[in-house]
Design a protein around this motif. Sequence first.
Motif, PDB file in Angstrom:
ATOM      1  N   LEU A 158      22.959  15.508  -0.724  1.00 54.39           N
ATOM      2  CA  LEU A 158      23.015  15.503  -2.009  1.00 54.39           C
ATOM      3  C   LEU A 158      21.902  14.629  -2.920  1.00 54.39           C
ATOM      4  N   LEU A 159      21.455  13.967  -2.092  1.00 56.54           N
ATOM      5  CA  LEU A 159      20.596  12.857  -2.606  1.00 56.54           C
ATOM      6  C   LEU A 159      19.382  13.226  -3.654  1.00 56.54           C
ATOM      7  N   TYR A 160      18.777  14.490  -3.095  1.00 56.34           N
ATOM      8  CA  TYR A 160      17.536  14.734  -3.809  1.00 56.34           C
ATOM      9  C   TYR A 160      17.792  16.302  -4.377  1.00 56.34           C
ATOM     10  N   LEU A 161      19.158  16.951  -4.310  1.00 55.27           N
ATOM     11  CA  LEU A 161      19.131  18.178  -4.408  1.00 55.27           C
ATOM     12  C   LEU A 161      19.148  18.727  -5.952  1.00 55.27           C
ATOM     13  N   LYS A 162      19.747  17.802  -6.714  1.00 55.70           N
ATOM     14  CA  LYS A 162      19.435  18.071  -8.120  1.00 55.70           C
ATOM     15  C   LYS A 162      18.165  17.580  -8.863  1.00 55.70           C
ATOM     16  N   ASP A 163      17.307  17.081  -8.116  1.00 52.43           N
ATOM     17  CA  ASP A 163      16.068  16.886  -8.454  1.00 52.43           C
ATOM     18  C   ASP A 163      15.171  17.852  -8.467  1.00 52.43           C
ATOM     19  N   TYR A 164      15.531  19.086  -7.904  1.00 50.06           N
ATOM     20  CA  TYR A 164      14.637  20.468  -7.932  1.00 50.06           C
ATOM     21  C   TYR A 164      15.631  21.446  -8.027  1.00 50.06           C
ATOM     22  N   ASP A 165      15.012  22.410  -8.632  1.00 53.58           N
ATOM     23  CA  ASP A 165      15.846  23.625  -9.064  1.00 53.58           C
ATOM     24  C   ASP A 165      16.053  24.608  -7.906  1.00 53.58           C
ATOM     25  N   ASN A 166      15.080  24.610  -7.088  1.00 54.54           N
ATOM     26  CA  ASN A 166      15.528  25.551  -5.904  1.00 54.54           C
ATOM     27  C   ASN A 166      15.184  24.889  -4.755  1.00 54.54           C
ATOM     28  N   LEU A 167      15.449  25.722  -3.356  1.00 53.58           N
ATOM     29  CA  LEU A 167      15.403  25.270  -2.185  1.00 53.58           C
ATOM     30  C   LEU A 167      13.924  24.850  -1.853  1.00 53.58           C
ATOM     31  N   TRP A 168      13.252  25.735  -2.214  1.00 49.86           N
ATOM     32  CA  TRP A 168      11.613  25.736  -1.806  1.00 49.86           C
ATOM     33  C   TRP A 168      10.975  24.347  -1.943  1.00 49.86           C
ATOM     34  N   ASP A 169      11.263  23.968  -3.562  1.00 48.44           N
ATOM     35  CA  ASP A 169      10.740  22.796  -4.013  1.00 48.44           C
ATOM     36  C   ASP A 169      11.521  21.569  -3.568  1.00 48.44           C
ATOM     37  N   TRP A 170      12.499  21.741  -3.054  1.00 54.75           N
ATOM     38  CA  TRP A 170      13.322  20.625  -2.556  1.00 54.75           C
ATOM     39  C   TRP A 170      12.964  20.290  -0.918  1.00 54.75           C
ATOM     40  N   GLU A 171      12.579  21.458  -0.239  1.00 55.74           N
ATOM     41  CA  GLU A 171      12.008  21.331   0.912  1.00 55.74           C
ATOM     42  C   GLU A 171      10.582  20.602   0.918  1.00 55.74           C
ATOM     43  N   ILE A 172       9.771  21.241  -0.023  1.00 59.87           N
ATOM     44  CA  ILE A 172       8.351  20.616   0.056  1.00 59.87           C
ATOM     45  C   ILE A 172       8.188  19.112  -0.899  1.00 59.87           C
ATOM     46  N   ARG A 173       8.699  19.350  -1.940  1.00 57.62           N
ATOM     47  CA  ARG A 173       8.212  18.230  -2.929  1.00 57.62           C
ATOM     48  C   ARG A 173       9.411  17.038  -2.540  1.00 57.62           C
ATOM     49  N   GLY A 174      10.613  17.724  -2.274  1.00 54.68           N
ATOM     50  CA  GLY A 174      11.693  16.671  -1.928  1.00 54.68           C
ATOM     51  C   GLY A 174      11.428  15.741  -0.645  1.00 54.68           C
ATOM     52  N   SER A 175      10.810  16.404   0.534  1.00 54.43           N
ATOM     53  CA  SER A 175      10.534  15.806   1.586  1.00 54.43           C
ATOM     54  C   SER A 175       9.511  14.801   1.439  1.00 54.43           C
ATOM     55  N   ILE A 176       8.542  15.132   0.471  1.00 55.92           N
ATOM     56  CA  ILE A 176       7.519  13.911   0.246  1.00 55.92           C
ATOM     57  C   ILE A 176       8.083  12.820  -0.341  1.00 55.92           C
ATOM     58  N   LYS A 177       9.102  13.082  -1.500  1.00 49.65           N
ATOM     59  CA  LYS A 177       9.796  12.024  -2.075  1.00 49.65           C
ATOM     60  C   LYS A 177      10.342  11.214  -1.185  1.00 49.65           C
ATOM     61  N   SER A 178      11.141  11.860  -0.364  1.00 51.16           N
ATOM     62  CA  SER A 178      12.039  11.058   0.511  1.00 51.16           C
ATOM     63  C   SER A 178      11.220  10.312   1.870  1.00 51.16           C
ATOM     64  N   LYS A 179      10.048  10.362   1.692  1.00 56.58           N
ATOM     65  CA  LYS A 179       9.377   9.759   2.666  1.00 56.58           C
ATOM     66  C   LYS A 179       9.588   8.494   3.047  1.00 56.58           C
ATOM     67  N   ASP A 180       9.782   7.507   2.131  1.00 57.17           N
ATOM     68  CA  ASP A 180      10.054   6.132   2.214  1.00 57.17           C
ATOM     69  C   ASP A 180      11.478   5.818   2.109  1.00 57.17           C
ATOM     70  N   ASP A 181      12.224   6.545   2.105  1.00 60.03           N
ATOM     71  CA  ASP A 181      13.730   6.079   2.024  1.00 60.03           C
ATOM     72  C   ASP A 181      14.210   5.643   3.388  1.00 60.03           C
ATOM     73  N   ILE A 182      15.497   5.256   3.470  1.00 57.75           N
ATOM     74  CA  ILE A 182      16.004   4.539   4.512  1.00 57.75           C
ATOM     75  C   ILE A 182      16.425   5.706   5.546  1.00 57.75           C
ATOM     76  N   PHE A 183      16.625   6.791   5.216  1.00 61.06           N
ATOM     77  CA  PHE A 183      17.252   7.858   6.187  1.00 61.06           C
ATOM     78  C   PHE A 183      16.353   8.221   7.132  1.00 61.06           C
ATOM     79  N   ARG A 184      16.979   8.303   8.312  1.00 59.10           N
ATOM     80  CA  ARG A 184      16.386   9.008   9.682  1.00 59.10           C
ATOM     81  C   ARG A 184      16.710  10.370   9.974  1.00 59.10           C
ATOM     82  N   ILE A 185      15.716  11.167  10.379  1.00 64.46           N
ATOM     83  CA  ILE A 185      15.828  12.441  10.684  1.00 64.46           C
ATOM     84  C   ILE A 185      15.406  12.744  12.235  1.00 64.46           C
ATOM     85  N   LEU A 186      16.733  13.093  12.936  1.00 64.21           N
ATOM     86  CA  LEU A 186      16.605  13.204  14.240  1.00 64.21           C
ATOM     87  C   LEU A 186      16.618  14.804  14.926  1.00 64.21           C
TER      88      LEU A 186
END
Length: 238
Positions: A158-186
């Motif tokens: 949910l953290l970045y979902l409302k920051d972007y209108d569609n899933l494409w932007d969420w994946e691309i731009r949201g991934s860049i925005k999330s680069k320095d957050d504390i969450f790990r991807i396994l």
Amino acid sequence: MKIYAITHREDETMEMYDYFFKKYWPTADVTVLGYKEPIYKSDFIKFISLGEDLGPNFLNKQLYDYFLELNEYQFILGSDDMPMLKRVNVELINYSEELLKSNDTVGRIGLTADNSTRSHVVVSSISNSINLIENVNNEVDSYKLSGTWSAWNLEYFLLYLKDYDNLWDWEIRGSIKSKDDIFRILGYIQPPFIHSHLIKRKKIIANWYEGCVNERVGILPIEMLYEDKQKIKDIYNI
């Protein structure tokens, strides 16, 4: 964990996943999230409408509202065009759930070969044939956010979902925005879920029957079984 697949092709998705989940993951608890009530009825796959189909630029808000009310803190989410090609490793799925429950900073666990194609390090060996990996943050290929089959921490989904209108932007731009957050991807080498990819830009792709794998790390090629191909051809009129 409950499993959700997003679609705007309700009938095709219901019939396709009714067939593939029954065959390759018969203990799964699957719900298709779409809009129009499907004509195809399944005694296995549930269907829930997200409301009116307002187009892709409203989907993120609809998903946010749905999962916020659901209060399921760990769940699996995937798309409507990635059928599995072999039996799912359910033990590894259960292990993923426990990882999410015991580690608040694990945001997403990729269940497919996709994570192994991104920059990663091996965290530990789960068995002689399975390694747990962690994706390395960078701006090139991290894809911390992804619509491929993944187990999610609700907070991170949910953290970045409302920051972007569609899933494409969420994946691309949201991934860049999330680069320095504390969450790990396994993720895993070998992943529990090997799938093919049926559709791109609204068209059936040429190699829709080939598994999405990563030979560089030993996830070997696999092709859809003949009877499974015939089922896909019948459903999608190929």
